[in-house]
Scaffold this motif. Structure first.
Motif, PDB file in Angstrom:
ATOM      1  N   UNK A 394       0.775  -1.132   0.070  1.00  0.00           N
ATOM      2  CA  UNK A 394      -0.098   0.033  -0.049  1.00  0.00           C
ATOM      3  C   UNK A 394       0.928   1.236   0.039  1.00  0.00           C
ATOM      4  N   UNK A 395       0.481   2.146  -0.790  1.00  0.00           N
ATOM      5  CA  UNK A 395       1.414   3.575  -0.893  1.00  0.00           C
ATOM      6  C   UNK A 395       0.908   4.629  -0.067  1.00  0.00           C
ATOM      7  N   UNK A 396      -0.282   4.301   0.766  1.00  0.00           N
ATOM      8  CA  UNK A 396      -0.814   5.018   1.522  1.00  0.00           C
ATOM      9  C   UNK A 396      -1.714   6.194   0.797  1.00  0.00           C
ATOM     10  N   UNK A 397      -1.966   5.759  -0.430  1.00  0.00           N
ATOM     11  CA  UNK A 397      -2.926   6.995  -1.224  1.00  0.00           C
ATOM     12  C   UNK A 397      -4.101   6.402  -1.655  1.00  0.00           C
ATOM     13  N   UNK A 398      -4.460   5.176  -0.819  1.00  0.00           N
ATOM     14  CA  UNK A 398      -5.566   4.367  -1.163  1.00  0.00           C
ATOM     15  C   UNK A 398      -5.437   3.431  -2.263  1.00  0.00           C
ATOM     16  N   UNK A 399      -4.197   3.346  -2.808  1.00  0.00           N
ATOM     17  CA  UNK A 399      -3.886   2.422  -3.794  1.00  0.00           C
ATOM     18  C   UNK A 399      -3.159   1.185  -3.221  1.00  0.00           C
ATOM     19  N   UNK A 400      -3.663  -0.006  -3.065  1.00  0.00           N
ATOM     20  CA  UNK A 400      -3.331  -1.241  -2.342  1.00  0.00           C
ATOM     21  C   UNK A 400      -3.516  -2.483  -3.270  1.00  0.00           C
ATOM     22  N   UNK A 401      -2.706  -3.309  -3.060  1.00  0.00           N
ATOM     23  CA  UNK A 401      -2.857  -4.421  -3.678  1.00  0.00           C
ATOM     24  C   UNK A 401      -1.805  -5.675  -3.588  1.00  0.00           C
ATOM     25  N   UNK A 402      -2.031  -6.580  -4.179  1.00  0.00           N
ATOM     26  CA  UNK A 402      -1.049  -7.652  -4.207  1.00  0.00           C
ATOM     27  C   UNK A 402       0.035  -7.361  -5.361  1.00  0.00           C
ATOM     28  N   UNK A 403       1.450  -7.215  -5.084  1.00  0.00           N
ATOM     29  CA  UNK A 403       2.368  -6.927  -5.957  1.00  0.00           C
ATOM     30  C   UNK A 403       3.514  -8.194  -5.922  1.00  0.00           C
ATOM     31  N   UNK A 404       4.286  -8.392  -7.042  1.00  0.00           N
ATOM     32  CA  UNK A 404       5.274  -9.324  -7.256  1.00  0.00           C
ATOM     33  C   UNK A 404       6.537  -8.622  -7.038  1.00  0.00           C
ATOM     34  N   UNK A 405       7.269  -9.532  -6.157  1.00  0.00           N
ATOM     35  CA  UNK A 405       8.772  -8.961  -5.747  1.00  0.00           C
ATOM     36  C   UNK A 405       9.649  -9.981  -6.090  1.00  0.00           C
ATOM     37  N   UNK A 406      10.913  -9.628  -6.598  1.00  0.00           N
ATOM     38  CA  UNK A 406      11.856 -10.356  -6.741  1.00  0.00           C
ATOM     39  C   UNK A 406      11.837 -10.791  -8.352  1.00  0.00           C
ATOM     40  N   UNK A 407      12.991 -11.298  -8.628  1.00  0.00           N
ATOM     41  CA  UNK A 407      13.072 -11.715  -9.991  1.00  0.00           C
ATOM     42  C   UNK A 407      12.305 -13.011 -10.491  1.00  0.00           C
ATOM     43  N   UNK A 408      11.667 -13.144 -11.478  1.00  0.00           N
ATOM     44  CA  UNK A 408      10.850 -14.279 -11.753  1.00  0.00           C
ATOM     45  C   UNK A 408      10.564 -14.500 -13.277  1.00  0.00           C
ATOM     46  N   UNK A 409      10.365 -15.753 -13.432  1.00  0.00           N
ATOM     47  CA  UNK A 409       9.981 -15.852 -14.847  1.00  0.00           C
ATOM     48  C   UNK A 409      11.687 -16.342 -15.599  1.00  0.00           C
ATOM     49  N   UNK A 410      11.402 -16.384 -16.750  1.00  0.00           N
ATOM     50  CA  UNK A 410      12.588 -16.749 -17.673  1.00  0.00           C
ATOM     51  C   UNK A 410      13.824 -15.518 -17.710  1.00  0.00           C
ATOM     52  N   UNK A 411      15.192 -15.817 -17.435  1.00  0.00           N
ATOM     53  CA  UNK A 411      16.053 -14.583 -17.452  1.00  0.00           C
ATOM     54  C   UNK A 411      15.948 -13.663 -18.754  1.00  0.00           C
ATOM     55  N   UNK A 412      15.561 -14.271 -19.942  1.00  0.00           N
ATOM     56  CA  UNK A 412      15.781 -13.657 -21.377  1.00  0.00           C
ATOM     57  C   UNK A 412      14.414 -12.754 -21.515  1.00  0.00           C
ATOM     58  N   UNK A 413      13.590 -12.736 -20.393  1.00  0.00           N
ATOM     59  CA  UNK A 413      12.370 -12.096 -20.273  1.00  0.00           C
ATOM     60  C   UNK A 413      11.100 -12.428 -21.465  1.00  0.00           C
ATOM     61  N   UNK A 414      11.538 -13.454 -21.945  1.00  0.00           N
ATOM     62  CA  UNK A 414      10.293 -13.962 -22.991  1.00  0.00           C
ATOM     63  C   UNK A 414       9.425 -14.987 -22.159  1.00  0.00           C
ATOM     64  N   UNK A 415       8.308 -15.534 -22.914  1.00  0.00           N
ATOM     65  CA  UNK A 415       7.541 -16.374 -22.470  1.00  0.00           C
ATOM     66  C   UNK A 415       6.293 -15.868 -21.735  1.00  0.00           C
ATOM     67  N   UNK A 416       5.551 -16.650 -20.989  1.00  0.00           N
ATOM     68  CA  UNK A 416       4.358 -16.059 -20.184  1.00  0.00           C
ATOM     69  C   UNK A 416       4.694 -15.064 -19.257  1.00  0.00           C
TER      70      UNK A 416
END
Length: 810
Positions: A394-416
């Protein structure tokens, strides 16, 4: 089986005070049967279900932001941890059902006695089960979903540059078929087929607990059966709420468009909004497109949470009236009308659109679906989701939700992308499964007199084909609209362009229309609730557009009512211990509860309709998880039931005399008497294990007990040391599973020694891992009850040799 034979085997024909096989359930009944004030219900199931549901409603309404947060956190936990289970389980169920369909002795099993005839015609039967099974989803996603897949919303796996737009269009339709096809309908079929066999062939009550009779026997009478029924009711209600939440958004938008006379991006009725009314003026935006001119309409209908709550209340009232009229005159007739309206509309779109292109598209994409099904059916996006860590922010301005942290997915950035799987496939599987208790029970209620093969064809194969027909027509036309827009504009542009200038839909000659579409537009620009209406509006002038919008709105409303009344009817039937004509006053109460739960979800999340949609999706997926485990047991029970009904297994074959886990509420008091034995089994399991193996004449009893002791205490030691090294707890778990395997082996030895034919390795393994102290105590009790070996197997030299070879293999 004759009706007389069934009566002898079942004790009493259904309708008496006792159900078949001597099953008796606690019941509170008051008033004259058939009167409005007549009540009949299971107190445990009803009160526990009501407590869970009303606690959920109170929490959602009183803690809007906190409840929204919790639902999202649970949703992402389920999709992060249990994707493999959702994906694998659906495939297992399909394989078993197709096998039953292919084997004649199973396929020809009648869901009833020999002289039982179907209550409804095939058309009525199919229309009821189809309208109940899909609800408003076909209307909400029919045009929109293929467009989302085509444009790659959610970053799916097929958006790499190597895919051209033709391949993406074909893949978009195929993925839509997949999510509305066999895998969606299979949970309904598992429950419906099993429940029909238990109710119509064995006279058991039409409640979810009856599905476990092949596994538990009379154990379904106790608390375990109550838990299953409570889970079925709550899961049903939350699943129906998801559809109510989706459908009410589209109903709201349809009313708004009719009120304003919206056509080709312009409103025609009422005065325009002014700057002094910004909240209502904001409704002029649909997705990335702004309607201009945007008017207040004739009645001033708004697109907001308040209006949607009023619509839910109105639909709940109509659904309640439908249920009160009765199954045949109310639900059946409404389903028939709903199905016909939808069928005529989708066929009209087939003819109003580019008919030959649509048939080409369906043919191509259906073949692609059949060819690609073995691959996509097992896809979990494991590598795309690898490393994704979902946390609340939550950023304190009423905008809140689930976010993704950390490196994820393929290292080349392709795919789903990491989110596509849980936003689409897992949401769908959770949604379908959460509907399974109510749809499966409702289908069973209307399927008496059918054969098992006919049942599987009409509830699995034909609904899949009809969904392909519906999605193929609407999806192909939506994609054609996108192609026509893409040839003349960019997909980043939003707007409407007449096919001919000036816009005209008159016939060019007496035998041929000048064109079959009035305007082009970029459908991907609009919000989901608008897409269907803008697609339909393109087939004619303002008048025809208005009529088609009204037609679609009425069809959507009827599907909406059908799913709601079927849901409340089924919930009441389960709460009334399987009474196939439950008391009407209870149906009214459950219908109102269902509507209030939907309103609670819509009003939750701070009154924001987009967040309410996320809450609806989250609740469906989370509710579907526990029932996935239930369905895994049910497919096992269905397999056993079919073998029993065909004579391949004796229904009365020998079983354990005692239960590993108490089957009644009073049975838990007996655990106090076994406290010392349970303590010994929990802390020193090798001791009862050795006694059991010695009693079953196992020549390696001492060796197994020493091995079990070493593995058990190693697992305990590693778990105690995990604060020093975190992953030691994982290694401890692996060793514990090995220990559970030895307990399962001892259970197999008891079954073999005492000639117990009930049970199998999978059941033994689950009990050995989950309840090892209770299992070991039960084993000793069973051996003590064997009356000095009178019930034990006489082992000859040849069998002893076989046992020894098996032990070596193990």
């Amino acid at each position: 089986m004759s009706r007389e034979d069934a009566a002898d085997a079942n004790g009493k024909v259904v309708g008496g005070k006792a159900w078949g096989r001597g099953i008796k359930l606690p019941t509170i009944e008051a008033g004259t049967p058939g009167s409005l004030l007549h009540v009949k219900f299971n107190p445990y199931v009803t009160f526990f279900s009501a407590a869970v549901i009303w606690s959920f409603i109170a929490y959602t309404l009183s803690e809007r932001w906190q409840s929204y947060k919790e639902y999202q956190i649970w949703f992402h936990w389920v999709t992060d941890e249990w994707t493999w289970l959702y994906v694998a389980s659906q495939n297992i169920w399909i394989i078993v059902l197709l096998y039953l369909l292919c084997v004649p002795q199973y396929r020809n099993l009648k869901l009833g006695l020999e002289d039982d005839e179907p209550e409804f015609s095939r058309l009525q039967w199919f229309s009821m089960l189809f309208c109940c099974g899909v609800a408003v989803g076909l209307w909400f996603f029919g045009v929109a979903e293929p467009l989302w897949h085509f444009h790659g919303w959610g970053d799916p796996r097929w958006t790499d540059d190597a895919w051209n737009q033709n391949e993406r269009a074909n893949h978009a339709l195929m993925v839509t078929y997949f999510q509305w096809g066999l895998h969606g309908w299979v949970p309904y079929v598992v429950i419906g087929a099993l429940l029909s066999l238990m109710c119509y062939r064995r006279g058991l009550p039409m409640t979810m607990r009856s599905c476990f009779f092949p596994l538990w026997g009379k154990g379904i009478e106790g608390w375990r059966g109550d838990v299953v029924d409570v889970l079925a009711i709550t899961c049903t209600l939350f699943g129906v709420c998801t559809s109510l939440g989706l459908g009410v958004r589209q109903l709201n938008m349809g009313l708004l468009r009719l009120d304003k006379g919206r056509y080709a991006g312009k409103d025609r009725y009422g005065g325009e909004y002014d700057a002094a009314d910004p909240p209502r003026k904001a409704q002029c935006t649909s997705g990335y497109f702004t309607v201009s001119p945007c008017t207040k309409g004739r009645l001033g209908i708004d697109y907001d949470v308040r209006t949607q709550c009023v619509i839910i209340a109105f639909v709940t009232l109509l659904a309640t009236c439908s249920v009160l009229v009765g199954l045949r005159r109310g639900i059946a007739m409404l389903s028939y009308v709903s199905f016909v309206l939808g069928m005529v509309l989708v066929t009209s779109v087939l003819f109003m659109g580019d008919t030959m292109y649509i048939l080409d598209a369906i043919t191509t994409s259906f073949g692609y679906y059949v060819w690609f099904l073995p691959k996509i059916a097992w896809e979990t996006d494991a590598w795309a989701r690898l490393g994704a860590d979902h946390t609340w922010s939550s950023n304190g301005n009423g905008q809140a939700g689930v976010v993704v942290q950390g490196k994820h997915g393929a290292p080349d950035g392709r795919g789903a992308g990491e989110s596509w799987m849980h936003n689409w496939t897992i949401f769908y599987w959770g949604w379908w499964i959460s509907w399974a208790p109510f749809v499966g029970t409702f289908i069973a209620r209307i399927s008496k007199g059918r054969t098992l093969g006919e049942f599987i064809v009409f509830t699995l194969i034909l609904p899949t084909l009809y969904c392909i027909y519906w999605m193929g027509i609407f999806g192909a036309e939506g994609l054609r609209m996108q192609y026509e827009w893409g040839h003349r504009h960019t997909y980043g542009e939003c707007g409407f362009a007449p096919t001919n200038a000036p816009l005209s839909t008159r016939m060019a000659t007496a035998t041929a229309a000048k064109h079959n579409q009035a305007y082009r537009t970029n459908l991907y620009c609009f919000r989901t609730e608008d897409i269907l209406f803008d697609q339909l509006g393109s087939y004619g002038s303002v008048g025809l557009s208005y009529a088609l919008t009204a037609w679609a709105w009425v069809g959507l409303l009827l599907y909406f009512i059908t799913s709601s009344d079927s849901g409340s009817f089924t919930i009441d039937m389960i709460a009334a211990n399987g009474d196939r004509n439950p008391p009407k006053i209870q149906t009214v109460l459950w219908s109102c509860t269902e509507g209030l739960a939907a309103i609670a979800l819509v009003k939750g999340a701070g009154g924001n309709e987009d967040r309410s949609l996320k809450s609806l999706q989250a609740v469906a997926v989370v509710a579907g998880l526990p029932f996935t485990f239930v369905l895994m047991y049910m497919i096992h029970a269905l397999w056993i039931a079919c073998k029993e009904e065909c004579g391949e297994l004796d229904e009365n074959r020998k079983n354990f005399r005692t239960s590993c886990v108490p089957t009644t509420y009073g049975g838990f008091s007996t655990l106090c008497g076994d406290a010392a034995r349970l303590a010994e089994a929990a802390l020193f399991p090798w001791r009862p294990l050795r006694r059991v193996l010695v009693a079953t004449r196992n020549p390696h009893a001492t060796s197994y007990s020493i091995l079990a002791a070493g593995i058990f205490y190693l697992a305990v030691t590693l778990l105690a040391l995990c604060p020093i090294e975190a992953n030691l707890r994982m290694i401890s778990g692996a060793w514990y599973l090995a220990f559970g395997g030895i307990v399962a082996y001892s259970r197999y030895c008891v079954r073999f020694f005492l000639n117990i034919e009930h049970g199998d390795f999978l059941t033994d393994a689950c009990i050995g891992v989950l309840f090892y102290p209770l299992a070991l105590v039960q084993h000793e009790k069973e051996l003590a009850l064997a009356a000095d070996g009178a019930d034990a197997r006489v082992v000859d030299a040849e069998e002893a040799k076989d046992v020894e070879e098996l032990e070596k293999a193990v």
